[in-house]
Design an enzyme around this catalytic site. Structure first.
Site, PDB file in Angstrom:
ATOM      1  N   LEU A  96      44.029  21.363  27.553  1.00 58.23           N
ATOM      2  CA  LEU A  96      43.629  22.333  26.285  1.00 58.23           C
ATOM      3  C   LEU A  96      45.266  23.801  25.835  1.00 58.23           C
ATOM      4  CD1 LEU A  96      40.075  22.601  28.654  1.00 58.23           C
ATOM      5  CD2 LEU A  96      40.549  21.796  25.721  1.00 58.23           C
ATOM      6  N   HIS A 112      41.597  15.340  38.724  1.00 50.97           N
ATOM      7  CA  HIS A 112      42.836  14.887  38.314  1.00 50.97           C
ATOM      8  C   HIS A 112      42.710  13.914  39.499  1.00 50.97           C
ATOM      9  CE1 HIS A 112      47.296  14.436  37.089  1.00 50.97           C
ATOM     10  NE2 HIS A 112      47.393  14.537  38.685  1.00 50.97           N
TER      11      HIS A 112
HETATM   12  C1  GRF Z   1      38.926   9.754  35.876  1.00 45.90           C
HETATM   13  O1  GRF Z   1      39.670   8.932  36.730  1.00 45.90           O
HETATM   14  C2  GRF Z   1      39.703  11.160  36.267  1.00 45.90           C
HETATM   15  O2  GRF Z   1      39.901  11.343  37.241  1.00 45.90           O
HETATM   16  C3  GRF Z   1      40.580  11.571  34.389  1.00 45.90           C
HETATM   17  O3  GRF Z   1      39.939  10.532  34.323  1.00 45.90           O
HETATM   18  C4  GRF Z   1      39.220   9.834  34.499  1.00 45.90           C
HETATM   19  C5  GRF Z   1      38.585   9.526  33.468  1.00 45.90           C
HETATM   20  O4  GRF Z   1      37.620   8.351  34.311  1.00 45.90           O
HETATM   21  N1  GRF Z   1      40.368  12.792  34.517  1.00 45.90           N
HETATM   22  P1  GRF Z   1      36.043   7.811  33.580  1.00 45.90           P
HETATM   23  O5  GRF Z   1      35.777   8.542  31.996  1.00 45.90           O
HETATM   24  O6  GRF Z   1      35.033   9.629  34.279  1.00 45.90           O
HETATM   25  O7  GRF Z   1      35.504   6.984  34.141  1.00 45.90           O
END
Ligand code: GRF
Length: 222
Positions: A96, A112
């Site tokens: 962003l 994260h």
């Molecule tokens: C998650 O593991 C998160 O940590 C990261 O992106 C992934 C998204 O997975 N930021 P989902 O689309 O919610 O299955």
């Protein structure tokens, strides 16, 4: 913030975290109003999850914009139709712009997959395995201009298992995310956690460190 905090969820992919929010709200464990799901990817399966749950969706394809700023502006204009109190980045794979962060400062959360400040950026699971770490996990934090660097709220951690693959580790981390992300967002929604002066305040105290929850090998919170 009100207890029925109006929430927008931004996704790019499969949306398993989105699903965790949908389930938590449906089961009465989380009192956010999931107002809209926005994706930059028309093929994101998360859009199907949202539609199945009766949540309005919008897709704004980043490839249709010539700059990050113009894309972010379109996303912000779309979001503002819903006047969200809280934005949840759930696998939203766009960085962003500073203008976007400023517009929603203190109202954007990200998760994260690492124990921040360790391992910002991509490919965290393999990097953790390569480094021989004993612990891994995921962090819910406020979004600031610094990538994966905003004030941390809640961390879930689990022991790394000898010999496991990056995808096995990722699956265990994701299962943990589905517990900690709705929980942390709920705290923000109910005002227990807030962003002030560049810091996370938890129960009225400026928190230098996040709350840490440890999960066992079966994925249960200890
Ligand atoms: C998650 O593991 C998160 O940590 C990261 O992106 C992934 C998204 O997975 N930021 P989902 O689309 O919610 O299955």
């Amino acid at each position: 913030m009100s207890t029925r905090c109006k929430t927008a969820i931004l996704i790019s992919g499969s949306g398993t975290n989105l699903q965790a929010f949908i389930d938590a709200v449906a089961e009465g464990r989380l009192s956010l109003e999931l107002a809209v799901v926005v994706s930059n990817n028309p093929d994101a399966f998360g859009l199907v999850r949202a539609r199945n749950a009766g949540i309005p969706t919008a897709c704004i394809e980043h490839g249709h914009f010539s700059s990050r700023d113009s894309f972010d502006c379109a996303v912000a204009n779309k979001l503002d139709e819903w006047r969200p109190d809280l934005l949840i980045l759930a696998g939203f794979m766009r960085i962003l712009s500073a203008g976007f962060v400023e517009r929603y400062r203190g109202r954007v959360l990200n998760i994260h997959p690492a124990l921040l400040p360790a391992y910002p950026g991509l490919n965290t699971h393999q990097r953790v395995l390569d480094a021989g770490e004993k612990w891994h996990g995921s962090t819910v934090h406020f979004v600031t201009e610094e990538l994966d660097g905003g004030p941390r709220i809640l961390q879930g951690r689990l022991p790394v298992v000898a010999g496991e693959s990056a995808s096995q580790l990722q699956a265990r981390v994701q299962a943990l995310e589905h517990q900690i992300y709705p929980e942390a967002a709920g705290w923000v929604g109910e005002g227990r956690v807030e962003y002030r002066d560049g810091r996370a305040w938890i129960d009225g105290v400026a928190a230098d460190d996040p709350i840490v929850q440890t999960f066992d090998l079966s994925g249960k919170r200890m």
